[in-house]
Motif scaffolding. Structure first.
Motif, PDB file in Angstrom:
ATOM      1  N   VAL A  10      -4.912   2.636   3.209  1.00 33.68           N
ATOM      2  CA  VAL A  10      -5.282   3.350   1.984  1.00 33.68           C
ATOM      3  C   VAL A  10      -4.863   4.817   2.117  1.00 33.68           C
ATOM      4  N   TYR A  62       0.832  -1.210   0.000  1.00 29.03           N
ATOM      5  CA  TYR A  62       0.000   0.000   0.000  1.00 29.03           C
ATOM      6  C   TYR A  62       0.864   1.256   0.000  1.00 29.03           C
ATOM      7  N   GLU A 120      -7.223  -2.869   6.581  1.00 31.19           N
ATOM      8  CA  GLU A 120      -6.679  -2.132   5.441  1.00 31.19           C
ATOM      9  C   GLU A 120      -7.110  -0.667   5.399  1.00 31.19           C
ATOM     10  N   VAL A 133      -7.943   3.086  -5.799  1.00 34.76           N
ATOM     11  CA  VAL A 133      -8.227   1.708  -5.373  1.00 34.76           C
ATOM     12  C   VAL A 133      -9.279   1.157  -6.323  1.00 34.76           C
ATOM     13  N   GLN A 140      -4.711   7.932  -3.526  1.00 35.10           N
ATOM     14  CA  GLN A 140      -4.414   6.615  -4.082  1.00 35.10           C
ATOM     15  C   GLN A 140      -5.656   6.072  -4.800  1.00 35.10           C
ATOM     16  N   PRO A 198     -11.549  -3.443   0.757  1.00 38.78           N
ATOM     17  CA  PRO A 198     -10.650  -3.433   1.913  1.00 38.78           C
ATOM     18  C   PRO A 198     -11.411  -3.823   3.184  1.00 38.78           C
ATOM     19  N   ILE A 245      -3.914   0.668  -6.235  1.00 42.32           N
ATOM     20  CA  ILE A 245      -4.089  -0.670  -5.696  1.00 42.32           C
ATOM     21  C   ILE A 245      -5.115  -1.402  -6.560  1.00 42.32           C
TER      22      ILE A 245
END
Length: 364
Positions: free
Chosen positions: A85, A65, A81, A91, A89, A77, A71
């Motif tokens: 994050v 991460y 998690e 995801v 970012q 998640p 990701i």
């Protein structure tokens, strides 16, 4: 772009977000791919397979991460998690936000860019990244339902296909979408009598055209549902409203109308479930009984067949991963309306109207 592929940590989730073949494509486009050690083992891919195609292997999920701009994974998640994050970012995964306020609030707080597989729509309005897993889940629903109809597992003791001199079992499928059609196909193949209910006459005509004569279609209504649950052995909940919570088509009171040992499989559990009595379960404890009715409500059904599921999923996700990596998420979404439809939460703001309606979050 730096792309991270963490190992899935949801219960009995052995799929992986990118295969070695996908790594090869990304590396050839000039990207760096960071894969957590052991991430692909459950799907049949070794760490050496990833190294040989150019991936960097990292020991822990925390480092993956921390290193990644984007990701790519399979399931949403989990609690552990949330703090991993990062702000800005990307995801890219299945999120199913409508079934979890906690996850929704965590991703808002993270200020990440959350793009959900399940709401990406193509030009025909279809859900290309949800379809392959719906196909797997629909077929598995019958496979699992048939098993849990066995008496030692508190089912009715019915063999779906029957035998000469004994009528076959009866399967009721709520919803004629991808899950429902695949479930009906599997049940019909076993020789069961199948009834499919839906409110979309176009879909019912399609099912009527492609299925054998022992698959019957009917318009869905409360009356018809209550009538059929009294004499069907296996009930499949297969209704999907993209991005929104699934409707409760079978209430707690209706369970009293069913025969003891009837099995209900809720494939819509990720979206809150089709049954009022649905409680998410896991592969190591998949069923529970309410009023003598067996419930199977595993939230990641395709995770039980990870080799098949991973290949089916990454066949359709990789082209989108390449677009996001090559163009950046903003340009990729600008040029691809189908990908733009997958945006759910962007830098702390909910952009999917279905979530606004589900949670009525006051701070948005």
């Amino acid at each position: 772009m730096k792309i991270g592929v963490p190992k899935e940590i949801k219960n009995f989730e052995s799929r992986v977000g990118i295969t070695p073949a996908g790594v090869f494509e990304l590396v050839n486009c000039g990207h760096q791919v960071f894969v957590q050690e052991g991430a692909g083992e459950g799907s049949g891919f070794s760490d050496d397979d990833y190294r040989d195609t150019g991936a960097f292997l990292l020991a822990t999920i925390e480092v993956v991460y921390a290193m990644a701009d984007m990701i790519v994974k399979v399931k949403e998640p989990v609690d552990y998690e949330y703090s991993l994050v990062k702000k800005n970012q990307v995801v890219f995964t299945y999120f199913h936000f409508a079934s979890s306020r906690e996850l929704t609030e965590a991703m808002i707080e993270s200020k990440a860019v959350c793009i959900a597989y399940e709401t990406v729509r193509d030009e025909d309005g279809l859900l290309p990244l949800l379809t392959p897993m719906s196909e797997v889940a629909g077929r598995m629903a019958i496979q699992q339902g048939a098993k849990y109809l066995e008496k030692p597992i508190k089912g009715r003791g019915v063999l779906l296909g029957g035998v000469p001199g004994v009528p076959p079992g009866k399967v009721l499928v709520l919803g004629a979408g991808v899950v429902g059609v695949q479930a009906a196909k599997m049940a019909a193949g076993l020789g069961a009598h199948v009834t499919i209910l839906d409110i979309n006459m176009k879909r019912l005509r399609y099912v009527n055209d492609i299925m054998p004569n022992h698959v019957v279609t009917e318009f869905s209504s409360v009356y018809n549902i209550k009538r059929h649950i009294k004499n069907h052995d296996l009930i499949i909940g297969a209704v999907l409203i993209p991005g929104a919570k699934a409707p409760n088509l079978i209430t707690r009171d209706m369970l009293k109308e069913m025969r003891p040992g009837t099995v209900m499989v809720d494939v819509a559990v990720d979206q809150g479930g089709c049954f009022e009595t649905t409680i998410p379960t896991t592969h190591d404890d998949p069923t529970y009984v309410v009023d003598d009715i067996v419930h199977y409500c595993v939230t990641n059904m395709p995770g039980a067949v990870p080799y098949t599921s991973t290949l089916a999923l990454t066949n359709v996700t990789l082209p989108y991963v390449l677009k996001l990596a090559n163009l950046g998420w903003e340009k990729a979404c600008e040029l691809n309306p189908d990908l733009a439809a997958g945006r759910s939460i962007v830098k702390g703001q909910v952009v999917a109207k279905e979530l606004l309606e589900v949670f009525e979050l006051p701070f948005i």
